[in-house]
Motif scaffolding. Structure first.
Motif, PDB file in Angstrom:
ATOM      1  N   THR A 121       0.829  -1.207   0.000  1.00 45.70           N
ATOM      2  CA  THR A 121       0.000   0.000   0.000  1.00 45.70           C
ATOM      3  C   THR A 121       0.863   1.257   0.000  1.00 45.70           C
ATOM      4  O   THR A 121       0.750   2.092  -0.886  1.00 45.70           O
ATOM      5  N   GLY A 122       1.755   1.391   1.007  1.00 46.30           N
ATOM      6  CA  GLY A 122       2.499   2.640   1.153  1.00 46.30           C
ATOM      7  C   GLY A 122       3.773   2.739   0.340  1.00 46.30           C
ATOM      8  O   GLY A 122       4.272   3.836   0.106  1.00 46.30           O
ATOM      9  N   ASN A 123       4.339   1.589  -0.078  1.00 43.76           N
ATOM     10  CA  ASN A 123       5.614   1.575  -0.804  1.00 43.76           C
ATOM     11  C   ASN A 123       6.692   2.347  -0.054  1.00 43.76           C
ATOM     12  O   ASN A 123       7.497   3.065  -0.636  1.00 43.76           O
ATOM     13  N   SER A 124       6.691   2.163   1.277  1.00 47.35           N
ATOM     14  CA  SER A 124       7.693   2.850   2.089  1.00 47.35           C
ATOM     15  C   SER A 124       8.609   1.889   2.834  1.00 47.35           C
ATOM     16  O   SER A 124       9.627   2.310   3.389  1.00 47.35           O
ATOM     17  N   ALA A 125       8.265   0.578   2.844  1.00 47.15           N
ATOM     18  CA  ALA A 125       9.092  -0.368   3.595  1.00 47.15           C
ATOM     19  C   ALA A 125       9.127  -1.742   2.926  1.00 47.15           C
ATOM     20  O   ALA A 125      10.125  -2.113   2.299  1.00 47.15           O
ATOM     21  N   ARG A 126       8.038  -2.518   3.015  1.00 47.37           N
ATOM     22  CA  ARG A 126       8.080  -3.911   2.562  1.00 47.37           C
ATOM     23  C   ARG A 126       8.412  -4.043   1.074  1.00 47.37           C
ATOM     24  O   ARG A 126       9.329  -4.781   0.696  1.00 47.37           O
ATOM     25  N   SER A 127       7.675  -3.371   0.223  1.00 50.15           N
ATOM     26  CA  SER A 127       7.931  -3.502  -1.214  1.00 50.15           C
ATOM     27  C   SER A 127       9.258  -2.862  -1.597  1.00 50.15           C
ATOM     28  O   SER A 127       9.939  -3.328  -2.522  1.00 50.15           O
ATOM     29  N   ALA A 130      11.854  -5.411  -0.806  1.00 46.57           N
ATOM     30  CA  ALA A 130      11.880  -6.476  -1.814  1.00 46.57           C
ATOM     31  C   ALA A 130      12.578  -6.009  -3.087  1.00 46.57           C
ATOM     32  O   ALA A 130      13.375  -6.747  -3.674  1.00 46.57           O
ATOM     33  N   GLU A 131      12.280  -4.804  -3.519  1.00 46.24           N
ATOM     34  CA  GLU A 131      12.931  -4.264  -4.716  1.00 46.24           C
ATOM     35  C   GLU A 131      14.446  -4.223  -4.534  1.00 46.24           C
ATOM     36  O   GLU A 131      15.210  -4.681  -5.398  1.00 46.24           O
ATOM     37  N   ALA A 132      14.888  -3.683  -3.394  1.00 44.57           N
ATOM     38  CA  ALA A 132      16.325  -3.540  -3.147  1.00 44.57           C
ATOM     39  C   ALA A 132      17.007  -4.900  -3.007  1.00 44.57           C
ATOM     40  O   ALA A 132      18.117  -5.110  -3.519  1.00 44.57           O
ATOM     41  N   ALA A 144      14.116  -5.193 -10.992  1.00 46.68           N
ATOM     42  CA  ALA A 144      13.224  -5.121  -9.831  1.00 46.68           C
ATOM     43  C   ALA A 144      12.573  -3.746  -9.730  1.00 46.68           C
ATOM     44  O   ALA A 144      13.237  -2.717  -9.870  1.00 46.68           O
ATOM     45  N   TYR A 145      11.272  -3.748  -9.467  1.00 48.00           N
ATOM     46  CA  TYR A 145      10.500  -2.522  -9.300  1.00 48.00           C
ATOM     47  C   TYR A 145       9.581  -2.692  -8.091  1.00 48.00           C
ATOM     48  O   TYR A 145       9.279  -3.811  -7.673  1.00 48.00           O
ATOM     49  N   SER A 146       9.116  -1.566  -7.547  1.00 50.05           N
ATOM     50  CA  SER A 146       8.124  -1.617  -6.478  1.00 50.05           C
ATOM     51  C   SER A 146       7.204  -0.425  -6.602  1.00 50.05           C
ATOM     52  O   SER A 146       7.546   0.596  -7.215  1.00 50.05           O
ATOM     53  N   ALA A 147       6.013  -0.558  -6.015  1.00 50.98           N
ATOM     54  CA  ALA A 147       5.032   0.527  -6.064  1.00 50.98           C
ATOM     55  C   ALA A 147       4.015   0.326  -4.954  1.00 50.98           C
ATOM     56  O   ALA A 147       3.934  -0.742  -4.336  1.00 50.98           O
ATOM     57  N   GLY A 148       3.219   1.360  -4.710  1.00 49.49           N
ATOM     58  CA  GLY A 148       2.171   1.298  -3.701  1.00 49.49           C
ATOM     59  C   GLY A 148       0.836   1.708  -4.281  1.00 49.49           C
ATOM     60  O   GLY A 148       0.778   2.517  -5.215  1.00 49.49           O
ATOM     61  N   THR A 149      -0.228   1.147  -3.747  1.00 51.01           N
ATOM     62  CA  THR A 149      -1.566   1.540  -4.206  1.00 51.01           C
ATOM     63  C   THR A 149      -1.934   2.920  -3.671  1.00 51.01           C
ATOM     64  O   THR A 149      -2.659   3.673  -4.317  1.00 51.01           O
ATOM     65  N   THR A 150      -1.438   3.247  -2.488  1.00 49.51           N
ATOM     66  CA  THR A 150      -1.580   4.602  -1.932  1.00 49.51           C
ATOM     67  C   THR A 150      -0.237   4.974  -1.294  1.00 49.51           C
ATOM     68  O   THR A 150      -0.095   4.959  -0.071  1.00 49.51           O
ATOM     69  N   PRO A 151       0.764   5.274  -2.121  1.00 57.40           N
ATOM     70  CA  PRO A 151       2.123   5.478  -1.615  1.00 57.40           C
ATOM     71  C   PRO A 151       2.239   6.671  -0.675  1.00 57.40           C
ATOM     72  O   PRO A 151       1.549   7.685  -0.832  1.00 57.40           O
ATOM     73  N   ARG A 152       3.126   6.518   0.298  1.00 56.95           N
ATOM     74  CA  ARG A 152       3.407   7.618   1.218  1.00 56.95           C
ATOM     75  C   ARG A 152       4.319   8.633   0.538  1.00 56.95           C
ATOM     76  O   ARG A 152       4.903   8.382  -0.514  1.00 56.95           O
ATOM     77  N   ALA A 153       4.457   9.768   1.167  1.00 64.69           N
ATOM     78  CA  ALA A 153       5.251  10.841   0.567  1.00 64.69           C
ATOM     79  C   ALA A 153       6.727  10.490   0.491  1.00 64.69           C
ATOM     80  O   ALA A 153       7.444  10.947  -0.407  1.00 64.69           O
ATOM     81  N   GLY A 154       7.187   9.681   1.414  1.00 67.24           N
ATOM     82  CA  GLY A 154       8.599   9.320   1.416  1.00 67.24           C
ATOM     83  C   GLY A 154       8.808   7.946   2.013  1.00 67.24           C
ATOM     84  O   GLY A 154       7.868   7.315   2.499  1.00 67.24           O
ATOM     85  N   LEU A 155      10.046   7.473   1.982  1.00 67.52           N
ATOM     86  CA  LEU A 155      10.360   6.156   2.519  1.00 67.52           C
ATOM     87  C   LEU A 155      10.514   6.228   4.036  1.00 67.52           C
ATOM     88  O   LEU A 155      10.932   7.237   4.591  1.00 67.52           O
ATOM     89  N   ASN A 156      10.169   5.139   4.697  1.00 60.25           N
ATOM     90  CA  ASN A 156      10.238   5.095   6.143  1.00 60.25           C
ATOM     91  C   ASN A 156      11.695   5.175   6.605  1.00 60.25           C
ATOM     92  O   ASN A 156      12.554   4.451   6.094  1.00 60.25           O
ATOM     93  N   VAL A 172      18.564   5.228  -5.365  1.00 61.63           N
ATOM     94  CA  VAL A 172      17.710   4.873  -6.504  1.00 61.63           C
ATOM     95  C   VAL A 172      16.295   4.522  -6.059  1.00 61.63           C
ATOM     96  O   VAL A 172      15.445   4.191  -6.893  1.00 61.63           O
ATOM     97  N   LEU A 173      16.028   4.607  -4.764  1.00 57.96           N
ATOM     98  CA  LEU A 173      14.733   4.185  -4.235  1.00 57.96           C
ATOM     99  C   LEU A 173      13.830   5.383  -3.956  1.00 57.96           C
ATOM    100  O   LEU A 173      14.288   6.412  -3.449  1.00 57.96           O
ATOM    101  N   ARG A 174      12.550   5.238  -4.270  1.00 58.16           N
ATOM    102  CA  ARG A 174      11.557   6.267  -3.964  1.00 58.16           C
ATOM    103  C   ARG A 174      10.179   5.616  -3.920  1.00 58.16           C
ATOM    104  O   ARG A 174       9.959   4.544  -4.495  1.00 58.16           O
ATOM    105  N   ALA A 175       9.249   6.267  -3.231  1.00 57.97           N
ATOM    106  CA  ALA A 175       7.876   5.784  -3.186  1.00 57.97           C
ATOM    107  C   ALA A 175       7.194   6.107  -4.512  1.00 57.97           C
ATOM    108  O   ALA A 175       7.294   7.230  -5.016  1.00 57.97           O
ATOM    109  N   LYS A 176       6.512   5.108  -5.090  1.00 59.44           N
ATOM    110  CA  LYS A 176       5.901   5.267  -6.419  1.00 59.44           C
ATOM    111  C   LYS A 176       4.468   4.764  -6.396  1.00 59.44           C
ATOM    112  O   LYS A 176       4.153   3.793  -5.719  1.00 59.44           O
ATOM    113  N   ASN A 177       3.617   5.420  -7.174  1.00 55.20           N
ATOM    114  CA  ASN A 177       2.231   4.970  -7.317  1.00 55.20           C
ATOM    115  C   ASN A 177       2.158   3.877  -8.366  1.00 55.20           C
ATOM    116  O   ASN A 177       2.847   3.934  -9.397  1.00 55.20           O
TER     117      ASN A 177
END
Length: 278
Positions: A121-127, A130-132, A144-156, A172-177
């Motif tokens: 959901t948030g693409n700030s930790a679990r996904s 996994a990507e990294a 490897a890619y990751s995304a969130g259904t309702t991503p947070r503004a930044g990574l945890n 290279v990591l960021r929260a993505k929709n």
């Protein structure tokens, strides 16, 4: 089968009963608590009870009681019998008429790398973990890619701390929709994994090319309470469990597995306790 199949199809003709069936198909082989089903589908508990009762009466669902909780899952044998009825009877056994159109073939990829997407959901930790991890463990064979259904503004920040400790390049990591990867210009994925229950419960559009998908649900470390040390430990444990699962995935002989065997193996990986065999 000729008698029960039309009854099952009639039951599935109700939009909300179909929604229950589709959600449980996405979460197979998990068994889902009734409370989670009701919340995910935004229906009242007594209404959900009516839906699952109808699906159970025709043999499409199974029920299990764990303590005070009722959990539901797909009866895959009955589901397959129903699908076979449509294919063999209605399509006269001609899969080219009824089977979904797909050019997916792990054995004949134009590129040398498989494209893998991890969703939460948030693409700030679990996904993000996994990507990294996949990029570090097998970046020569996977994109490897990751995304969130309702991503947070930044990574945890706890997630970033763990990744830095493990030697990952966090620049290279960021929260993505997830919408970024549903555009025409997005890569076509070979694998899509959900790593949180909420993302798996959401009814997302089908992915182009019909990638192999599986649910590898993990507890959300962002919700951990206590001291900073206790919170950091929750992130370390999540990272370790995902790394174990991804290592098993990356070691699979993908070119020699048929799709059914591969799907079964990926489902089994998602059932590993803490990422390892129980």
């Amino acid at each position: 089968m000729e008698k029960i199949a039309p009854v099952r199809l009639s039951v599935l003709g109700h939009p909300q009963r179909l929604a229950v069936f589709r959600l449980l198909m996405r979460r197979f082989p998990d068994r889902i608590p009734a409370t989670e089903l009701a919340q995910a589908l935004n229906v009242k508990p007594n209404t959900l009870s009516n839906y699952v009762s109808a699906l159970m009466q025709v043999g499409l669902l199974t029920q299990e009681r764990i303590g005070t909780s009722l959990r539901y899952g797909i009866d895959m044998q009955s589901a397959r019998e129903t699908f076979d009825y449509l294919l063999l009877d209605c399509c006269r056994g001609r899969p080219e008429l009824c089977a979904p159109t797909s050019n997916f073939d792990l054995n004949n990829k134009a590129s040398k790398k498989y494209n893998v997407l991890f969703l939460c959901t948030g693409n700030s930790a679990r996904s993000i973990f996994a990507e990294a991890i996949l990029r570090q463990e097998a970046g020569d064979r996977f994109n490897a890619y990751s995304a969130g259904t309702t991503p947070r503004a930044g990574l945890n920040p706890f997630a970033l701390e763990v990744l830095q400790q493990k030697g990952h390049d966090i620049s290279v990591l960021r929260a993505k929709n997830v919408s970024e990867f549903q555009a025409e210009s997005a890569p076509q994925f070979d694998f899509v994994f959900t790593v949180c229950n909420q993302a798996a419960n959401e009814d997302c559009p089908a992915w182009a090319g019909q990638p192999v998908s599986a649910h590898w649900g993990m507890p959300d470390p962002v919700k951990a309470e206590g001291t900073d040390a206790q919170k950091s430990l929750a992130f370390q444990q999540t990272y370790g469990a995902l790394r174990n699962r991804i290592r098993v995935f990356a070691s699979l002989p993908l070119g020699s597995l048929d799709r059914i065997s591969l799907q079964s193996t990926l489902d089994d990986i998602g059932q590993l306790e803490n990422g390892v065999s129980a």
